[in-house]
Enzyme design. Structure first.
Site, PDB file in Angstrom:
ATOM      1  N   GLU A 288     -24.915 -23.073  59.014  1.00 50.20           N
ATOM      2  CA  GLU A 288     -24.936 -23.708  60.514  1.00 50.20           C
ATOM      3  C   GLU A 288     -23.447 -23.866  60.954  1.00 50.20           C
ATOM      4  O   GLU A 288     -22.771 -24.933  61.726  1.00 50.20           O
ATOM      5  CB  GLU A 288     -25.321 -24.778  60.569  1.00 50.20           C
ATOM      6  CG  GLU A 288     -26.905 -24.500  60.619  1.00 50.20           C
ATOM      7  CD  GLU A 288     -27.895 -25.729  60.916  1.00 50.20           C
ATOM      8  OE1 GLU A 288     -27.371 -26.612  61.546  1.00 50.20           O
ATOM      9  OE2 GLU A 288     -29.041 -25.703  60.779  1.00 50.20           O
TER      10      GLU A 288
HETATM   11  C1  LIG Z   1     -27.525 -20.399  51.853  1.00 51.68           C
HETATM   12  C2  LIG Z   1     -27.546 -19.910  53.412  1.00 51.68           C
HETATM   13  C3  LIG Z   1     -28.272 -19.808  54.191  1.00 51.68           C
HETATM   14  C4  LIG Z   1     -28.182 -19.356  55.341  1.00 51.68           C
HETATM   15  N1  LIG Z   1     -29.156 -19.173  56.306  1.00 51.68           N
HETATM   16  C5  LIG Z   1     -28.960 -18.426  57.405  1.00 51.68           C
HETATM   17  C6  LIG Z   1     -30.040 -18.213  58.307  1.00 51.68           C
HETATM   18  O1  LIG Z   1     -31.269 -18.792  58.208  1.00 51.68           O
HETATM   19  N2  LIG Z   1     -29.791 -17.451  59.218  1.00 51.68           N
HETATM   20  C7  LIG Z   1     -28.746 -17.008  59.776  1.00 51.68           C
HETATM   21  O2  LIG Z   1     -28.688 -16.331  60.685  1.00 51.68           O
HETATM   22  N3  LIG Z   1     -27.637 -17.223  58.870  1.00 51.68           N
HETATM   23  C8  LIG Z   1     -27.741 -18.128  57.752  1.00 51.68           C
HETATM   24  N4  LIG Z   1     -26.629 -18.119  56.757  1.00 51.68           N
HETATM   25  C9  LIG Z   1     -25.324 -17.705  57.148  1.00 51.68           C
HETATM   26  C10 LIG Z   1     -24.492 -18.903  57.697  1.00 51.68           C
HETATM   27  O3  LIG Z   1     -24.497 -19.311  58.880  1.00 51.68           O
HETATM   28  C11 LIG Z   1     -23.064 -18.196  57.199  1.00 51.68           C
HETATM   29  O4  LIG Z   1     -22.943 -18.072  56.009  1.00 51.68           O
HETATM   30  C12 LIG Z   1     -21.853 -18.902  58.191  1.00 51.68           C
HETATM   31  O5  LIG Z   1     -21.792 -18.482  59.343  1.00 51.68           O
HETATM   32  C13 LIG Z   1     -20.511 -18.288  57.677  1.00 51.68           C
HETATM   33  O6  LIG Z   1     -20.445 -17.088  57.489  1.00 51.68           O
HETATM   34  P1  LIG Z   1     -19.694 -16.006  56.129  1.00 51.68           P
HETATM   35  O7  LIG Z   1     -20.445 -16.885  55.124  1.00 51.68           O
HETATM   36  O8  LIG Z   1     -19.995 -15.010  56.359  1.00 51.68           O
HETATM   37  O9  LIG Z   1     -18.404 -16.585  56.103  1.00 51.68           O
HETATM   38  P2  LIG Z   1     -17.078 -16.086  56.725  1.00 51.68           P
HETATM   39  O10 LIG Z   1     -17.374 -16.056  58.288  1.00 51.68           O
HETATM   40  O11 LIG Z   1     -16.630 -14.889  56.070  1.00 51.68           O
HETATM   41  O12 LIG Z   1     -16.010 -17.205  56.805  1.00 51.68           O
HETATM   42  C14 LIG Z   1     -15.268 -17.301  55.435  1.00 51.68           C
HETATM   43  C15 LIG Z   1     -14.286 -18.605  55.767  1.00 51.68           C
HETATM   44  O13 LIG Z   1     -13.529 -18.461  56.812  1.00 51.68           O
HETATM   45  C16 LIG Z   1     -13.583 -19.535  57.528  1.00 51.68           C
HETATM   46  N5  LIG Z   1     -13.102 -19.209  58.983  1.00 51.68           N
HETATM   47  C17 LIG Z   1     -13.895 -18.355  59.807  1.00 51.68           C
HETATM   48  N6  LIG Z   1     -13.350 -18.161  60.782  1.00 51.68           N
HETATM   49  C18 LIG Z   1     -12.477 -19.113  61.064  1.00 51.68           C
HETATM   50  C19 LIG Z   1     -11.651 -19.820  62.042  1.00 51.68           C
HETATM   51  N7  LIG Z   1     -11.628 -19.205  63.195  1.00 51.68           N
HETATM   52  N8  LIG Z   1     -10.840 -20.692  61.545  1.00 51.68           N
HETATM   53  C20 LIG Z   1     -10.781 -21.057  60.522  1.00 51.68           C
HETATM   54  N9  LIG Z   1     -11.638 -20.873  59.396  1.00 51.68           N
HETATM   55  C21 LIG Z   1     -12.494 -19.913  59.682  1.00 51.68           C
HETATM   56  C22 LIG Z   1     -14.919 -20.227  57.218  1.00 51.68           C
HETATM   57  O14 LIG Z   1     -15.034 -21.724  57.902  1.00 51.68           O
HETATM   58  C23 LIG Z   1     -15.289 -19.835  55.967  1.00 51.68           C
HETATM   59  O15 LIG Z   1     -14.672 -20.967  55.060  1.00 51.68           O
HETATM   60  C24 LIG Z   1     -26.794 -18.782  55.801  1.00 51.68           C
HETATM   61  C25 LIG Z   1     -25.881 -18.766  54.762  1.00 51.68           C
HETATM   62  C26 LIG Z   1     -25.924 -19.401  53.291  1.00 51.68           C
HETATM   63  C27 LIG Z   1     -24.969 -19.426  52.722  1.00 51.68           C
END
Ligand SMILES: Cc1cc2nc3c(=O)[nH]c(=O)nc-3n(C[C@H](O)[C@H](O)[C@H](O)COP(=O)(O)OP(=O)(O)OC[C@H]3O[C@@H](n4cnc5c(N)ncnc54)[C@H](O)[C@@H]3O)c2cc1C
Length: 821
Positions: A498
């Site tokens: 989220e």
């Molecule tokens: C267990 C789990 C359950 C989930 N359930 C769902 C679900 O039901 N439905 C769904 O759609 N999604 C779901 N997600 C997805 C979740 O919302 C994403 O993992 C999350 O949005 C982050 O995306 P990412 O993991 O690709 O990280 P990335 O986007 O690759 O981010 C990597 C890091 O960069 C940081 N970052 C990115 N952009 C910026 C910025 N502009 N400034 C500073 N820092 C930044 C992030 O904070 C993070 O620390 C789930 C994820 C997990 C792990």
């Protein structure tokens, strides 16, 4: 001397009208009166009067002001105004401003805070918590769930469906429970104290997903079809937004839905051809109805002139032809159902779109609006619930576990951890109660939801770390008797979902907060974009001059508060809390003032200066968290036994707020300006220290001693004393240990020997032999010893039990010709 008097008079007049935020005309009159007095006293001469008229007249005559001030400023404003993407616009438009607006006002109205009613449960909600929630907690064994099955048991799944756990947000007319946000929060808190898999499984369908989206935006047919089925668990929902290329930047998703003609149930219809690759989707492996976000386009104009609709949400039944679903991810040994969903050129009818074709392209707005509510409830509540259970368990463990002949909890090093655990738990529960009350009052507080999500999940991570340290090896050895290890392993999950936390802190809290909560920024923005230019100019003029007055007022208030240590600021109570209300008044002015300076100096660049934004967001956040603490303390009757918890939470928040303020000023992009601002805002440095060692000690004592304050801290958590219930057993053993200490002392005294506080069963026998214990007292010592051993012992396994074996590959690889067989 004359000059000094002149300076003081002008400063006083200006300062007074600014401090009290007088309207422009009233301020002009007030300053006129002050100058008149100065004239009679011989301090004010013609030059001052001329200066006064030169400023006051054009400012008060609207036509002159608009022509010579507002119009040129509007032109510059339009040039430097940061570009806003449509997703940002949607995010800013969605949701409401609540107590966060007051904090941003620079002068929060405390009466308003305390007039907000305390969150309460209805009889039906209470019965649900004491009935089905208590029961399902008893049915769950976290080791069985996380290690043996990697899932909830079929009985638990069925029980959850039968008792409508997945329908807390669904309205009664569709067969749901229609619980308040506060009740949902209490349910999730209790479940999370037992099993993260359980609380996640229940939390997700009640958060952002098909149920919520359908109720708000679904067509009547969709509502009638799905909602009753979701209510009784005949449908299990999931929502798929994230994919390999679109994580934090979810709006950039590459998944497509192209309007085209195709065959559907033997007929040619206009539908959507969907291609998507989603991952990390919670409940996907078992979901029967999939909420899907994709970008919709109509290249052939089959629906009209619009070619690109943008993000759209649809609902796909699991048996949709071509849907690849069922595989599981393995999230950090907390194996709730989570997995990928893929589809390639899947053809579906247009009425799969949530809300029908008229809602095509509205997906992002729908998601942001629902997220602002869901994010206030699920993750903050599971974090706070986990914290409450961990706080009680850690306090009990620290009191039961002895080293160097004393309970480890009485050692100063451990008290530091216990202080942090207790103080943060008090704050976290305060935040969930107040925030969910806001949701129940009809608010959709998007900025607050980001604050709660970030800070409560971060606090949970800190808390579980501290608790692990207090438990030593007991926390590390996984097994049926470890109540901490899985929470520790899973802490990063809440941090990531989220809106991952780094993004949430650096971009979302203040990025949205400055726009949404500032009393004038959004008004200026809308006025500047008003297609009716004449009307826009008028609106811009009014917002601009109110804004200038606001900024000047916050400047004067900041100076005054910093010079007087906010001693004369208002406080609704004259007791030990008044120092906090007064200081928060000051920081609120500081934040509003610094926001204007940062926006004025950095303009659109502020969006990219994430660390400025993060620290301003921290100030806003700590003001919100601290407000919740003060509200809780008052709601609970301003009890003296809660004072250590309240003080700890407040002092920690104020200290962190001041640290953020200082770091912001030390790192201000314009170094000279940063130094000047520091001179104005923090001329004497920080006023608050970290909570003292004495305060840590007082909180540590509360955690280790059964008392009202401790009971309130863990209120509502699952503490059944039935056999095999880990948390209840700890509580019982804590009480037994405390009850046994005088008995043990009695036996030691009679035997004239200081025995170690171990083998209490042997001490019981000695006590009987020496005739200083009754049989009931001896029995208590024996029961206590058994509980003590259960508490300190850990599991061990036959080596063959732990070995998982080498997984067989799904497809047998053919040996290459060059390989020998
Ligand atoms: C267990 C789990 C359950 C989930 N359930 C769902 C679900 O039901 N439905 C769904 O759609 N999604 C779901 N997600 C997805 C979740 O919302 C994403 O993992 C999350 O949005 C982050 O995306 P990412 O993991 O690709 O990280 P990335 O986007 O690759 O981010 C990597 C890091 O960069 C940081 N970052 C990115 N952009 C910026 C910025 N502009 N400034 C500073 N820092 C930044 C992030 O904070 C993070 O620390 C789930 C994820 C997990 C792990």
């Amino acid at each position: 001397m004359q000059l000094l008097m002149w300076f003081l008079l002008v400063l006083l007049a200006f300062g007074a009208v600014s401090y009290h935020r007088m309207k422009l005309f009233d301020a002009t009159v007030a300053i006129f009166c002050a100058l008149l007095v100065g004239s009679f006293a011989g301090i004010i001469g013609e030059f001052t009067w001329l200066l006064y008229l030169a400023i006051a007249l054009p400012l008060n005559i609207e036509s002159i002001r608009v022509k010579y001030f507002t119009t040129p400023i509007l032109k510059i404003y339009k040039k430097i105004m940061p570009e806003m993407s449509s997703t940002e616009k949607d995010a800013i438009d969605a949701g409401t401003v609540w107590w966060d607006g007051e904090i941003f006002s620079g002068n929060p109205n405390w009466q308003l805070l305390h007039n907000i009613p305390q969150a309460r449960l209805t009889v039906e909600e209470l019965a649900f918590l004491d009935g089905p929630v208590e029961e399902v907690c008893k049915m769950c064994n976290d080791w069985d769930i996380t290690h043996t099955r990697a899932d909830l048991s079929p009985e638990v799944w069925q029980y959850l469906k039968d008792n409508k756990f997945f329908a807390m947000i669904i309205k009664k007319e569709y067969g749901g429970l229609d619980f308040s946000a506060f009740a949902q929060s209490r349910v999730l808190q209790k479940l999370s104290g037992v099993s993260a898999v359980l609380s996640t499984t229940v939390g997700v369908p009640n958060s952002l997903g098909p149920g919520e989206l359908l109720q708000h935006y679904g067509t009547p047919e969709q509502q009638k079809h799905y909602l009753p089925r979701l209510a009784v668990g005949d449908e299990i929902p999931c929502f798929a937004l994230t994919g390999p290329e679109a994580g934090s930047d979810a709006g950039s998703l590459p998944d497509t839905g192209t309007v085209c003609k195709g065959q559907w149930q033997g007929k040619e219809i206009i539908g959507l051809k969907l291609t998507f690759d989603k991952r990390y989707i919670t409940l996907a492996p078992v979901a029967t109805v999939i909420g899907l976000a994709f970008k919709m386009s109509d290249p052939d104009g089959l629906l009209g002139e619009v070619k690109d609709y943008g993000i759209t949400c649809a609902l796909l039944p699991r048996d949709t032809k071509g849907l690849a679903i069922g595989n599981r991810h393995f999230p950090l040994n907390v194996p709730f159902q989570n997995g990928p969903i893929r589809g390639n050129d899947i053809f579906v009818p247009l009425d799969y779109i949530i809300g029908g074709v008229k809602m095509a392209g509205q997906g992002w707005r729908m998601l942001v609006e629902c997220l602002s509510v869901g994010r206030c409830i699920t993750l903050p509540s599971t974090s706070a619930g986990g914290a409450k259970s961990i706080a009680l368990a850690t306090g009990a463990y620290a009191r039961i576990r002895r080293q160097f002949k004393i309970p480890v909890g009485s050692m100063e090093g451990i008290e530091e951890m216990l202080g942090r655990i207790g103080g943060n738990t008090y704050l976290m529960d305060a935040v969930t109660s107040f925030t969910t009350k806001g949701v129940d009052l009809g608010e959709k507080p998007s900025v607050i939801s980001a604050i709660c999500k970030y800070h409560l999940t971060e606090k949970m991570r800190q808390l579980v770390n501290d608790s692990m340290d207090v438990h030593g090896g007991k926390g590390i050895m996984l097994g049926p008797n470890n109540y901490l290890g899985r929470g520790y392993q899973g802490a990063p999950i809440a941090i990531t979902v989220e809106g991952a936390n780094i993004l949430t802190r650096n971009m979302m809290i203040y990025g949205q907060g400055a726009m949404r909560c500032h009393p004038f920024v959004l008004k200026e923005l809308f006025a500047a974009n008003n297609p009716n230019e004449e009307q826009g100019l008028k609106e811009f003029d009014s917002a601009l001059f109110a804004h200038i007055g606001f900024a000047i007022s916050n400047f004067f208030r900041s100076v005054w508060f910093s010079l007087t240590a906010a001693k004369f600021a208002g406080s609704p109570f004259m007791d030990e809390t008044s120092q906090y209300y007064r200081s928060m008044q000051q920081y609120s002015s500081n934040m509003a003032f610094l926001s204007d300076v940062a926006m004025g100096v950095l303009g659109g660049e502020l969006k990219r200066r994430e660390r400025v934004s993060a620290r301003l967001g921290d100030i806003l956040s700590y003001l919100y968290l601290a407000s919740c603490v003060l509200k809780r303390f008052d709601d609970e009757g301003r009890r003296s036994e809660d004072l250590p918890l309240m003080h700890w939470a407040m002092q920690d928040s104020m200290f962190k707020l001041e640290t953020a303020l200082e770091e912001l000023l030390n790192n201000f992009p314009n170094i000279l300006l940063g130094k000047c601002l520091k001179l104005i805002i923090m001329p004497f440095g920080k006023r608050f220290n970290k909570p003292s060692d004495k305060l840590d000690h007082d909180v540590a004592v509360i955690l280790q001693t059964p008392c009202d304050a401790r009971t309130r801290l863990g209120k509502g958590q699952f503490m059944s004393r039935e056999a095999g219930m880990l948390m209840g057993d700890l509580e019982q053993t804590l009480e037994n240990v405390i009850a046994c200490e005088p008995l043990y002392n009695k036996v030691c005294k009679a035997a004239k020997e200081r025995f170690p506080f171990t083998n209490l069963d042997v001490i019981a026998d000695t006590g009987r032999e020496l005739d200083v214990l009754t049989e009931a007292q001896a029995e208590l010592l024996r029961v206590c010893e058994a509980g003590r051993l259960r508490t300190i012992n850990v599991d061990d396994f036959d080596p063959s039990v732990l070995a998982q074996g080498i997984p067989k590959p799904k497809v047998k690889r053919k040996p290459k010709a060059t390989e020998t067989t």
